[in-house]
Scaffold this active site. Structure first.
Site, short mmCIF file in Angstrom:
data_model
loop_
_atom_site.label_atom_id
_atom_site.label_comp_id
_atom_site.label_asym_id
_atom_site.label_seq_id
_atom_site.Cartn_x
_atom_site.Cartn_y
_atom_site.Cartn_z
N ARG A 90 2.30 3.21 -0.11
CA ARG A 90 2.13 2.27 -1.22
C ARG A 90 2.72 2.86 -2.50
NH1 ARG A 90 -3.58 0.32 -1.59
NH2 ARG A 90 -2.78 -1.58 -0.64
N ASN A 131 3.00 2.57 -8.83
CA ASN A 131 3.59 1.97 -10.03
C ASN A 131 5.11 1.98 -9.85
OD1 ASN A 131 4.84 1.57 -12.55
ND2 ASN A 131 3.10 2.41 -13.66
N LYS A 138 1.83 7.76 -0.87
CA LYS A 138 2.37 9.08 -0.56
C LYS A 138 3.13 9.58 -1.77
CE LYS A 138 3.15 8.34 4.37
NZ LYS A 138 4.21 8.04 5.34
N VAL A 176 6.53 10.59 -3.80
CA VAL A 176 7.85 9.97 -3.79
C VAL A 176 8.85 10.73 -4.66
CG1 VAL A 176 7.43 8.36 -5.71
CG2 VAL A 176 9.00 7.72 -3.88
N GLU A 230 9.85 13.91 -5.07
CA GLU A 230 10.80 14.86 -4.49
C GLU A 230 11.64 14.23 -3.38
OE1 GLU A 230 8.66 19.05 -5.53
OE2 GLU A 230 8.37 18.26 -3.53
MO1 MOS Z 1 7.44 21.43 -7.01
S1 MOS Z 1 9.12 22.49 -6.82
O1 MOS Z 1 6.45 22.04 -5.75
O2 MOS Z 1 6.77 21.64 -8.55
#
Ligand code: MOS
Length: 738
Positions: free
Chosen positions: A620, A623, A693, A695, A697
C-alpha cells in the site's frame, strides 16, 4: 501489538486520509527556513561555543606528538580535545574505526583534535595552528584491485536485515554452467560513493551535571543513544538525543559520528555547550562511504531462455573489523534457476570506513546483475523484458518452501513496457540517430527487501480533540511526519489538521528509525498499534464497547449513541508493533521495472538521459505524493551512480581525493529529464496492519543498470565499469554518417 497473522480488514482500510497525496506537513517549515536543523538550534541552550575538527593528514600510522601551544594561545580558544586529554574512550558497536584517533591513526581525516573557541572563525584559525608530528606506517593497503586477489570470503557482520553468509550454494553451479548452451561470464565494477547529503553531520552538546543532551542529525535515535553512551563510557539513561529535522542522511547518519562525540567531549572540556559541524571537505574521508565493488557474474541458460546456472561473486574492502558490501543479496532471490552460487570476499583496506549508503547491497549489486541480464538476453536473442519474465519466481529460489508475500514483478515489467513504448526499441544497438545523438532504450529490474522492525509510539488526546503522536522516529526528508499524521488521523477518526506529530527525541518511545526503507511501514504500524490501544481506553471511558465503536469525524459512535472524541481528553496510550514469524515464513520484497531512454553525443561521448520511468510494486502506498518524491529522488541518485558519482582513490597515500562537493559530482536539475513513477495498486496483508512496504530505496535499485543498458543500446559499446563517463566509450563509438 503482535503482528503474527495476516492483516484482515482494519481501521486503516477506510482510506479517508491514508493513501491520499496530501502535502508534507513539514513542507512549509522547510521552505520558509523555520525548521530548526541541529547546527541552528541557537535557542536550545545558552552560551554555545564553537568546535572545529582537525582531521589526520595520514591514512595509517601513529602520532608521535601534538604541539598545541600556539593553538591554545590563539584568540578566543577555550579548550582543545585530543586523545591524550579526552580520557578513556570506548568504541560504538557500529563504528569500525575510533571517532577520535590517536596515537594510532586508522584512516585519513580521522579526527585527531577538536579546537573549541568563542566563534567559529577563531576555532578554525586555531585549528590551523595545531602541529601534529605523524609517523606514517609502511604497507598501507589502499588498492581494492590488488588486495582482493588474496582476500578471504566474508559474510555480513551485523544482524540487521537478512543474513548474508560468505557463500551460498544450491545445486551444482559449475556443472550446470559448463553444460549450458548459452553463457556469459563478465566482471563489473562500481566505485566508492559518498552520501553527499546537504546537511553536514552536526551536533550541539550540553552537559547538565552528568546528563548529556545532543541536538544532532541522526537517522536512528535509539542506536545513537546507546552508541554515545558506550563510546563515552556513561550510562545510557544519562544520554538524550534530539533530532527532529534532518537534511538528508542516505545511510551516512545511521550511526553516531565524530561531530556528536567530539561535541560532547568539547563541552565537557570547555565547561559549556559546544556545537560542531563536520567541515564539508572533511566529511568524505572522516565519515563512511559506499565501498567499491568488483563483481563477477556468470549466467547459463537453455534455448528456452530459462536460467539453469547463476553465480554472482562480489569483492569489496573495508577497515579491519569491517564488513562486505552485500552486493549479491538480490541475486539469491530474484530469478529462478536450479544451480546457484553467491559469495562475498572482503579485503582489508586502510581507506575510510565503508558502510551503508542508499540501498546498500542491492543498489550496487543490481548495477552489475542487471547489465549481465541485458547481455544474456542479447546472446539468447530474447527481449530483455521477456527474458526476465521467463525467469520469474514466486518462491525464494534457495528455500522454495518460502513464498513471497507479494511479488508483482511481472506486472511491473509489463506495465512499464507498455507505458514506455518499449516496442519502439530497436533490439540491434547503435541504429537510432537523432542528429548528432545516438539514441537508445534500456531497462532493468528493481528489487529491494522489506524489513520488519519493532516500532513504538505514544498517542494522546487533548481538550480540543487534538491527537498528539510522539515517537523517536526520524524524518530524513522522506515524509515521516506526514504519513504518521495520516495514520493517526485515519485510526482515530480525525482530520489531518487535528494531529500533531513529535519526532526524533530519545525521550519518546523507540521506533524503527529511518534506514533500509523500513521506516514508513514499521513506524506507521507502531502508531497504528498505539492508536488502537488508545481507542480501547477511549471506548471504555466513554462507555462504549470497543469492538463495535467506530471512530470518524472526531466522534465515537456505536449503535445510535455518539460521543465527542474530545470527551476523552487527557487519555493517552503507548504501544508498538512487534512481529511474529511472518517475516521468516514469507519472503518480503519490493519490485520495480525501470525504463530509460538515453542519448549519446557521437562526437563527444557525452550521455544525456531523455526519459525515465519506474513502475513500483511496494504494498500500500501511504501517500502517493511523498512516495513519488522518494522514488524520483532515488532515480536521480541512480543517474548519479550510472554516469558521474565516483570517489577517486589515491592508492599511494590512501584517501579520497575529490572530498568536497566541487570534486564529487552528483546530478543537478539539468541532468535529470522527464521522470514518471507508477505505483501498482497493491496491498500486502503480510507486511503489517498498514499493508504497506518500503519504497524509497526501491527507487534507486536497478536504475544504474537501466541507464547503462540504454547507453549500450544507443552506442553498441558495452561499458562494465561505473560510472559511464565519456572516455570509457568515446574511442569505440560508431563513426558518424557523412
Ligand atoms: Mo539507508 S543506506 O539504510 O539509510
Amino acid at each position: 501489538m503482535k503482528f503474527d497473522t495476516p492483516a484482515g480488514e482494519n481501521a486503516i482500510d477506510q482510506l479517508k486520509v491514508i493513501g491520499k497525496p496530501v502535502d508534507r506537513i513539514d513542507g512549509k517549515f522547510k521552505t520558509t527556513g523555520t525548521a530548526p536543523y541541529a547546527y541552528e538550534r541557537h535557542d536550545a541552550v545558552a552560551n554555545q561555543a564553537y568546535g572545529y575538527v582537525v582531521g589526520s593528514a595520514i591514512a595509517k600510522g601513529r602520532i608521535n606528538a601534538i604541539d598545541l601551544a600556539e593553538a591554545k594561545a590563539a584568540p578566543g580558544v577555550i579548550a582543545i580535545v585530543t586523545a591524550d586529554s579526552a580520557g578513556k574512550l570506548g568504541k560504538g558497536d557500529m563504528n569500525t574505526a575510533h571517532l577520535l584517533g590517536g596515537p594510532v591513526i586508522e584512516h585519513y581525516h580521522q579526527a585527531v583534535a577538536l579546537v573549541v573557541a568563542e566563534t567559529f572563525e577563531q576555532a578554525r584559525a586555531a585549528a590551523a595552528l595545531v602541529r601534529v608530528d605523524y609517523a606514517r606506517a609502511k604497507g598501507g593497503r589502499f588498492d581494492l584491485k590488488e588486495e582482493i586477489k588474496t582476500a578471504p570470503l566474508k559474510g555480513e557482520n551485523s544482524g540487521e536485515g537478512s543474513a548474508a553468509p560468505p557463500v551460498a550454494r544450491i545445486g551444482d553451479f559449475e556443472r550446470a554452467f559448463a553444460a549450458a548452451p548459452t553463457t556469459i561470464d563478465a566482471t563489473y565494477t562500481t566505485p566508492d560513493h559518498s552520501h553527499a547529503m546537504m546537511e553536514p553531520h552536526a551536533t550541539i552538546a550540553a552537559w547538565d551535571g552528568d546528563r548529556l543532551t545532543l541536538w544532532t542529525s541522526n537517522q536512528m535515535i535509539a542506536w545513537g543513544k546507546s552508541e554515545v553512551a558506550k563510546t563515552l563510557g556513561i550510562p545510557k539513561e544519562k544520554v538524550r538525543l534530539v533530532s527532529p529535522y534532518i537534511g538528508g542522511g542516505f545511510g551516512g547518519k545511521l550511526f553516531v559520528r565524530a561531530d556528536a562525540i567530539l561535541a560532547a567531549l568539547g563541552a565537557r572540556a570547555a565547561g559549556r555547550p559546544v556545537k560542531v559541524a563536520l567541515q564539508r571537505p572533511l566529511i568524505i574521508n572522516n565519515t563512511t562511504h559506499r565501498p567499491a565493488t568488483i563483481q563477477r557474474i556468470r549466467i547459463g541458460a537453455g534455448p528456452d531462455g530459462r536460467i539453469t546456472a547463476i553465480a554472482h561473486e562480489s569483492g569489496s574492502g573495508d577497515l579491519p573489523g569491517g564488513g562486505p558490501e552485500t552486493a549479491v543479496s538480490q541475486t539469491r532471490l530474484m530469478y529462478a534457476g536450479a544451480n546457484r552460487l553467491t559469495s562475498m570476499r572482503l579485503a582489508v583496506l586502510d581507506l575510510p570506513e565503508g558502510n551503508a549508503m542508499r540501498a546498500p547491497g542491492e543498489a550496487p549489486g543490481l548495477m552489475a546483475l542487471e547489465i549481465a541480464m541485458d547481455e544474456m538476453a542479447e546472446k539468447l536473442g530474447m527481449d530483455p523484458v521477456a527474458f526476465r519474465i521467463a525467469n520469474d519466481t514466486q518462491v525464494d529460489p534457495e528455500h522454495p518452501e518460502r513464498r513471497y508475500s507479494q511479488r508483482q514483478f511481472i506486472e511491473c515489467l509489463n506495465q512499464g513496457a507498455v507505458r514506455f513504448g518499449w516496442n519502439r526499441r530497436n533490439a540491434k544497438p547503435a541504429q537510432v540517430r537523432d542528429g548528432k545523438w545516438l539514441v537508445g532504450m534500456g531497462m532493468a529490474a528493481g528489487f529491494r527487501n522489506n524489513l520488519l522492525m519493532k516500532s513504538a509510539a505514544r498517542v494522546g488526546i487533548d481538550r480540543k480533540g487534538v491527537v498528539t503522536v510522539a515517537t523517536d522516529m526520524t524524518d530524513i526528508g522522506t515524509g515521516s511526519y506526514t504519513i504518521l499524521a495520516q495514520t493517526a488521523a485515519e485510526t482515530m477518526g480525525v482530520p489531518l489538521d487535528k494531529v500533531v506529530v513529535l519526532l526524533g527525541d530519545s525521550d519518546f518511545p523507540v521506533s524503527a528509525g529511518s534506514g533500509g526503507q523500513w521506516g514508513a511501514n514499521n513506524s506507521t504500524a507502531g502508531v497504528y498499534a498505539a492508536c488502537m490501544k488508545l481507542r480501547e481506553s477511549v471506548a471504555q471511558k466513554l462507555g462504549f464497547n470497543s469492538a463495535d465503536a467506530t471512530f470518524a469525524d472526531g466522534k465515537v459512535r456505536s449503535g445510535n449513541r455518539t460521543a465527542d472524541l474530545k470527551d476523552a481528553a487527557g487519555l493517552s496510550a503507548e504501544d508498538g508493533i512487534e512481529y511474529g514469524d511472518l517475516g521468516k515464513k514469507y519472503q518480503q520484497s519490493t519490485f520495480a521495472g525501470h525504463f530509460v531512454e538515453a542519448a549519446v553525443d557521437s562526437y563527444t561521448g557525452e550521455t544525456r538521459i531523455r526519459r525515465m520511468l519506474a513502475v513500483c510494486a511496494a504494498g500500500r502506498i501511504l501517500n502517493p505524493k511523498s512516495a513519488r518524491s522518494q522514488v524520483i529522488g532515488a532515480m536521480t541518485m541512480g543517474a548519479g551512480a550510472a554516469l558521474m558519482e565516483e570517489l577517486a582513490v589515491d592508492t599511494r597515500f590512501g584517501f579520497f581525493v575529490n572530498h568536497d562537493l566541487a570534486g564529487y559530482e552528483v546530478p543537478v536539475h539539468a541532468d535529470i529529464p522527464y521522470q514518471e513513477v507508477i505505483f501498482l495498486d497493491e496491498v500486502d496483508p503480510i507486511s503489517s496492519p498498514m499493508k504497506a512496504k518500503g519504497v524509497g530505496e526501491l527507487g534507486i535499485c536497478g536504475v544504474g543498470a537501466a541507464i547503462a543498458n540504454a547507453v549500450y543500446n544507443a552506442t553498441g559499446v558495452r561499458v562494465r565499469d561505473y560510472p559511464l563517463t565519456l572516455e570509457k566509450h568515446l574511442d569505440r563509438l560508431p563513426p558518424m554518417m557523412a
